[in-house]
Design an enzyme around this catalytic site. Structure first.
Site, PDB file in Angstrom:
ATOM      1  N   LYS A   5       0.849  -1.196   0.000  1.00 49.64           N
ATOM      2  CA  LYS A   5       0.000   0.000   0.000  1.00 49.64           C
ATOM      3  C   LYS A   5       0.877   1.236   0.000  1.00 49.64           C
ATOM      4  O   LYS A   5       1.690   1.427   0.888  1.00 49.64           O
ATOM      5  CB  LYS A   5      -0.892  -0.003   1.248  1.00 49.64           C
ATOM      6  CG  LYS A   5      -1.818  -1.224   1.324  1.00 49.64           C
ATOM      7  CD  LYS A   5      -2.421  -1.371   2.708  1.00 49.64           C
ATOM      8  CE  LYS A   5      -1.393  -1.714   3.751  1.00 49.64           C
ATOM      9  NZ  LYS A   5      -1.972  -1.982   5.073  1.00 49.64           N
TER      10      LYS A   5
ATOM     11  N   THR B 274      -6.898   9.238   8.952  1.00 49.64           N
ATOM     12  CA  THR B 274      -6.490   7.955   8.372  1.00 49.64           C
ATOM     13  C   THR B 274      -6.210   6.896   9.442  1.00 49.64           C
ATOM     14  O   THR B 274      -5.521   5.918   9.182  1.00 49.64           O
ATOM     15  CB  THR B 274      -5.226   8.132   7.497  1.00 49.64           C
ATOM     16  OG1 THR B 274      -4.211   8.758   8.298  1.00 49.64           O
ATOM     17  CG2 THR B 274      -5.502   8.971   6.265  1.00 49.64           C
TER      18      THR B 274
ATOM     19  N   GLY C 216      -6.545   3.702  11.235  1.00 45.72           N
ATOM     20  CA  GLY C 216      -7.169   2.413  10.941  1.00 45.72           C
ATOM     21  C   GLY C 216      -7.425   2.130   9.469  1.00 45.72           C
ATOM     22  O   GLY C 216      -8.141   1.181   9.138  1.00 45.72           O
TER      23      GLY C 216
ATOM     24  N   CYS D  51      -6.165  -1.473   8.679  1.00 41.35           N
ATOM     25  CA  CYS D  51      -7.052  -2.509   9.247  1.00 41.35           C
ATOM     26  C   CYS D  51      -8.305  -2.645   8.395  1.00 41.35           C
ATOM     27  O   CYS D  51      -8.727  -3.746   8.035  1.00 41.35           O
ATOM     28  CB  CYS D  51      -7.494  -2.135  10.665  1.00 41.35           C
ATOM     29  SG  CYS D  51      -6.149  -1.878  11.825  1.00 41.35           S
TER      30      CYS D  51
HETATM   31  N1  LIG Z   1      -4.511  10.227   2.138  1.00 43.15           N
HETATM   32  C1  LIG Z   1      -4.966   9.165   1.448  1.00 43.15           C
HETATM   33  N2  LIG Z   1      -5.748   9.347   0.347  1.00 43.15           N
HETATM   34  C2  LIG Z   1      -6.219   8.295  -0.356  1.00 43.15           C
HETATM   35  N3  LIG Z   1      -5.938   7.012  -0.030  1.00 43.15           N
HETATM   36  C3  LIG Z   1      -5.173   6.747   1.042  1.00 43.15           C
HETATM   37  C4  LIG Z   1      -4.637   7.819   1.852  1.00 43.15           C
HETATM   38  N4  LIG Z   1      -3.917   7.270   2.876  1.00 43.15           N
HETATM   39  C5  LIG Z   1      -4.000   5.930   2.713  1.00 43.15           C
HETATM   40  N5  LIG Z   1      -4.723   5.609   1.620  1.00 43.15           N
HETATM   41  C6  LIG Z   1      -5.066   4.254   1.144  1.00 43.15           C
HETATM   42  O1  LIG Z   1      -5.562   3.531   2.271  1.00 43.15           O
HETATM   43  C7  LIG Z   1      -5.164   2.152   2.204  1.00 43.15           C
HETATM   44  C8  LIG Z   1      -4.383   1.816   3.456  1.00 43.15           C
HETATM   45  O2  LIG Z   1      -3.061   2.288   3.261  1.00 43.15           O
HETATM   46  P1  LIG Z   1      -2.049   2.777   4.382  1.00 43.15           P
HETATM   47  O3  LIG Z   1      -0.719   2.882   3.738  1.00 43.15           O
HETATM   48  O4  LIG Z   1      -2.604   3.999   5.041  1.00 43.15           O
HETATM   49  O5  LIG Z   1      -2.119   1.564   5.367  1.00 43.15           O
HETATM   50  P2  LIG Z   1      -1.525   1.444   6.809  1.00 43.15           P
HETATM   51  O6  LIG Z   1      -0.379   2.359   6.975  1.00 43.15           O
HETATM   52  O7  LIG Z   1      -1.315  -0.025   7.006  1.00 43.15           O
HETATM   53  O8  LIG Z   1      -2.709   1.921   7.731  1.00 43.15           O
HETATM   54  P3  LIG Z   1      -2.678   2.155   9.320  1.00 43.15           P
HETATM   55  O9  LIG Z   1      -2.539   3.631   9.460  1.00 43.15           O
HETATM   56  O10 LIG Z   1      -4.013   1.668   9.747  1.00 43.15           O
HETATM   57  O11 LIG Z   1      -1.538   1.380   9.882  1.00 43.15           O
HETATM   58  C9  LIG Z   1      -4.387   2.028   0.898  1.00 43.15           C
HETATM   59  O12 LIG Z   1      -5.273   1.651  -0.129  1.00 43.15           O
HETATM   60  C10 LIG Z   1      -3.858   3.444   0.671  1.00 43.15           C
HETATM   61  O13 LIG Z   1      -3.534   3.693  -0.671  1.00 43.15           O
HETATM   62  C1  LIG Z   2      -5.301  -2.597  17.709  1.00 43.04           C
HETATM   63  C2  LIG Z   2      -4.671  -1.879  16.568  1.00 43.04           C
HETATM   64  N1  LIG Z   2      -4.374  -2.577  15.460  1.00 43.04           N
HETATM   65  C3  LIG Z   2      -3.794  -1.946  14.399  1.00 43.04           C
HETATM   66  C4  LIG Z   2      -3.517  -0.597  14.454  1.00 43.04           C
HETATM   67  C5  LIG Z   2      -2.851   0.075  13.258  1.00 43.04           C
HETATM   68  O1  LIG Z   2      -3.549   1.105  12.771  1.00 43.04           O
HETATM   69  C6  LIG Z   2      -3.865   0.096  15.630  1.00 43.04           C
HETATM   70  N2  LIG Z   2      -3.638   1.446  15.773  1.00 43.04           N
HETATM   71  N3  LIG Z   2      -4.435  -0.580  16.664  1.00 43.04           N
END
Ligand SMILES: Nc1ncnc2c1ncn2[C@@H]1O[C@H](COP(=O)(O)OP(=O)(O)OP(=O)(O)O)[C@@H](O)[C@H]1O
Ligand SMILES: Cc1ncc(CO)c(N)n1
Length: 264
Positions: free
Chosen positions: A176, A207, A209, A212
């Protein structure tokens, strides 16, 4: 056997409901899938950060999974926050035994920057869980940590995709690109072809979660028998819409809207 598709999440809690198992259940519900949840860690967290973590002992996670699988076998499952090595060994047993589609979200660090996995657990994740996964769904930082690479451009992403599938033996991988500059572009590699899906980057701090929620929708779609390609498209459309319609909850990085996407 139930006719209703059933998806299981094995992950931590976020009491504000934006991430972890509560967010997963909302996402599954909104995709018309019956959600089940086994909890691996309780966290005290909110939109501003993680205040504390209480890990559930691995033998109790075993009991949760035994209660579920001895009664009704879900059609697909995902894992999220797995803080410790022992938890991973327990979960691996069930994936091997029941052989259902398995989505692994390698949660290492919360959006707020707090660590959610011990450094030692990383090796077990690579050696034990990655080869069992139908899809591994790391963000850029997690893909870098798993492969030991510095990922700064698209060529690096392509190399990381290949390491995770060709060398580490995941069924497929979605990296991602949410944390890259420019469009929010995600990359799926299934061992044969790389498919990319792009969405315009939404300028927001709402953003919490997203990862998840994205992997919960993937799991829900696989529970319905959809292909990984189809599930990828739905998850991308769903998360883009959910970020766009974020409800503005909390004082920090707020959650997405789990109920706004109405697509097929
Ligand atoms: N600002 C944004 N605009 C559009 N799409 C986004 C944005 N931020 C994340 N995404 C999309 O959201 C989905 C999750 O990606 P992301 O890289 O945020 O995951 P993550 O880092 O695992 O999330 P978390 O913050 O829950 O750990 C992907 O499809 C990504 O392209
Ligand atoms: C419990 C839990 N799982 C995953 C994430 C990642 O976003 C979080 N902040 N908390």
């Amino acid at each position: 056997m139930s006719d209703l598709p059933i998806a299981l999440t094995v992950a931590g809690t976020d009491p504000t409901g934006g991430a972890g198992v509560f967010a997963d259940l909302k996402a599954m519900h909104s995709r018309d899938v019956y959600g089940m949840a086994a909890v691996t860690s309780l966290t005290a967290q909110n939109t501003m950060g993680v205040q504390d973590v209480y890990n559930i002992p691995a033998d109790f996670i075993d009991k949760e999974l035994n209660s579920i699988f001895s009664d009704e076998v879900p059609h697909a499952m995902k894992t999220g926050m797995l803080a410790e090595t022992d938890m991973m060994f327990v979960i691996a047993e069930y994936i091997r035994k029941y052989n259902i589609p398995y989505v692994m979200d390698p949660v290492m660090i919360a959006t707020s920057g707090d660590r959610l996995m011990t450094p030692e657990a990383m090796n077990t994740l690579i050696e034990t869980l990655i080869p069992l996964a139908s899809v591994v769904a790391p963000n850029l930082h997690e893909a870098a940590a798993i492969t030991g690479m510095k990922i700064t451009e698209e060529a690096d992403i392509h190399q990381a995709l290949k390491i995770i599938v060709d060398d580490m033996q995941a069924g497929s991988v979605i990296i991602k690109g949410g944390h890259l500059e420019g469009d929010a572009r995600d990359y799926l590699y299934d061992g044969q072809t790389i498919t990319t899906l792009s969405a315009k980057r939404i300028q927001t701090n709402q953003t919490h979660g997203t990862g998840c929620t994205f992997s919960a929708v993937l799991t829900a779609e696989l529970a319905k028998g959809r292909t990984i390609q189809q599930a990828f498209k739905t998850s991308k459309a769903y998360i883009t819409n959910a970020i766009e319609h974020s409800p503005g909850i909390g004082r920090g990085n707020g959650p997405v809207n789990h109920f706004s996407y109405k697509g097929e």
